[in-house]
Scaffold this active site. Structure first.
Site, PDB file in Angstrom:
ATOM      1  N   ASN A   1      26.803  42.560  64.987  1.00  0.00           N
ATOM      2  CA  ASN A   1      26.759  41.433  63.626  1.00  0.00           C
ATOM      3  C   ASN A   1      26.733  40.517  63.826  1.00  0.00           C
ATOM      4  OD1 ASN A   1      29.107  41.956  60.667  1.00  0.00           O
ATOM      5  ND2 ASN A   1      27.437  41.019  61.109  1.00  0.00           N
TER       6      ASN A   1
ATOM      7  N   ASN B   1      33.653  40.902  62.013  1.00  0.00           N
ATOM      8  CA  ASN B   1      33.603  40.179  63.027  1.00  0.00           C
ATOM      9  C   ASN B   1      33.016  38.623  63.438  1.00  0.00           C
ATOM     10  OD1 ASN B   1      32.978  42.395  64.103  1.00  0.00           O
ATOM     11  ND2 ASN B   1      30.932  43.564  62.145  1.00  0.00           N
TER      12      ASN B   1
ATOM     13  N   HIS C   1      34.898  48.261  49.413  1.00  0.00           N
ATOM     14  CA  HIS C   1      34.396  49.676  50.788  1.00  0.00           C
ATOM     15  C   HIS C   1      34.690  50.282  49.940  1.00  0.00           C
ATOM     16  CE1 HIS C   1      33.216  46.817  54.087  1.00  0.00           C
ATOM     17  NE2 HIS C   1      34.144  46.062  54.106  1.00  0.00           N
TER      18      HIS C   1
ATOM     19  N   ASN D   1      30.635  47.622  49.729  1.00  0.00           N
ATOM     20  CA  ASN D   1      29.920  48.148  51.218  1.00  0.00           C
ATOM     21  C   ASN D   1      29.985  49.130  51.548  1.00  0.00           C
ATOM     22  OD1 ASN D   1      29.550  45.005  52.346  1.00  0.00           O
ATOM     23  ND2 ASN D   1      31.305  45.029  51.523  1.00  0.00           N
TER      24      ASN D   1
ATOM     25  N   GLU E   1      25.569  47.298  54.687  1.00  0.00           N
ATOM     26  CA  GLU E   1      26.701  45.498  53.732  1.00  0.00           C
ATOM     27  C   GLU E   1      25.905  45.192  52.429  1.00  0.00           C
ATOM     28  OE1 GLU E   1      28.296  42.808  56.059  1.00  0.00           O
ATOM     29  OE2 GLU E   1      27.741  44.038  57.715  1.00  0.00           O
TER      30      GLU E   1
ATOM     31  N   CYS F   1      29.972  46.228  61.900  1.00  0.00           N
ATOM     32  CA  CYS F   1      30.797  45.456  60.351  1.00  0.00           C
ATOM     33  C   CYS F   1      32.390  45.853  60.609  1.00  0.00           C
ATOM     34  CB  CYS F   1      30.765  46.502  59.156  1.00  0.00           C
ATOM     35  SG  CYS F   1      31.312  45.991  57.583  1.00  0.00           S
TER      36      CYS F   1
ATOM     37  N   THR G   1      35.066  44.559  58.992  1.00  0.00           N
ATOM     38  CA  THR G   1      35.776  44.728  57.604  1.00  0.00           C
ATOM     39  C   THR G   1      35.514  46.587  57.193  1.00  0.00           C
ATOM     40  OG1 THR G   1      33.852  44.164  55.985  1.00  0.00           O
ATOM     41  CG2 THR G   1      36.414  42.463  56.255  1.00  0.00           C
TER      42      THR G   1
END
Length: 267
Positions: free
Chosen positions: A13, A75, A149, A180, A197, A206, A208
């Site tokens: 990422n 990240n 998310h 997401n 994402e 990813c 998170t």
């Protein structure tokens, strides 16, 4: 207008990190999108701008590949801690604490939020099992770990065509800030995860997303903490208990540094 940048990645990422603490940078969505372009710019999933902070060691702002500014990136947080040595980061999603542990970096994200208006959703729904479905994906958990998310648990995460279905979920009217999308399967060695994402598409990893998926799996008693989350770019270890911060540990890699004339990208 020539400014230095660092190219970094967390499990593939990848980020362009620019430091505006001493010399401010007037970042705009158009400029961020141009710099993130892989054909005509530097190329990255997210553009990271460092700014002064009165509440933490450094302020971190994040623009996705499409130029949209977002609240949090796990990240990228590890990369900024590795690059600057900062112990605390101010983000729009809250204060992130971090530190280095040998070859890995650990950051602690604020506790997750589960309220429908905290995700956020456009109308009240049971976030533990949304009464929504998109093709083979149905009844996800919705939560916010600094950004919003959805988490779907499926028998085989690789069997889901996220490139086709991800955009329709991301832009569904139920999600006022977009969302997401995570599809995950549980195995003996932990969680296997793929993430679409918002604003960036299908990425190698990813942070998170790994946090949100681990939290959802712990809440649903599918795994115990800490848990290893496996993604195409590599693995993260996530540690969480209800009411506590989310701890995420993994690698953060510096690829190269360079200089670029921002004037040529100004629109």
């Amino acid at each position: 207008m020539t400014r230095q940048f660092h190219k970094m990645h967390g499990l593939g990422n990848d980020f362009v990190v620019m430091d505006g603490r001493e010399q401010p940078i007037a970042m705009t969505p158009a400029l961020a999108k141009a710099l993130a372009d892989r054909q005509f710019g530097i190329g990255c999933d997210q553009l990271i701008l460092l700014e002064p902070s009165t509440t933490a060691d450094v302020k971190m702002r994040i623009w996705n590949h499409d130029g949209s500014e977002v609240q949090s990136c796990g990240n990228a947080s590890r990369c900024v801690v590795a690059l600057t040595g900062a112990k605390s980061l101010e983000t729009s999603g809250g204060i992130v604490e971090g530190g280095s542990f040998g070859a890995e970096v650990e950051v602690s994200l604020p506790p997750p939020h589960f309220g429908w208006d905290e995700v956020p959703l456009n109308y009240p729904m049971d976030t533990a099992q949304l009464p929504l479905a998109w093709g083979p994906l149905e009844h996800p958990m919705a939560l916010n770990v600094g950004n919003p998310h959805l988490v779907f648990f499926v028998p085989d995460e690789k069997a889901i065509d996220l490139v086709s279905i991800g955009p329709s979920i991301e832009h569904d009217p139920a999600f006022p800030e977009r969302i997401n999308v995570n599809v995950a399967s549980i195995a003996d060695d932990g969680i296997h995860l793929r993430t679409w994402e918002r604003g960036s598409g299908l990425t190698m990893a990813c942070g998170t997303g790994a946090c949100a998926t681990a939290v959802a799996a712990i809440v649903q008693k599918k795994v115990t903490s800490p848990v290893r989350v496996h993604m195409r770019g590599g693995d993260l270890t996530i540690n969480w208990a209800p009411g506590e911060q989310i701890q995420m540990r993994g690698s953060a890699t510096h690829v190269f540094k360079g200089e670029i004339d921002l004037e040529q990208f100004a629109r």
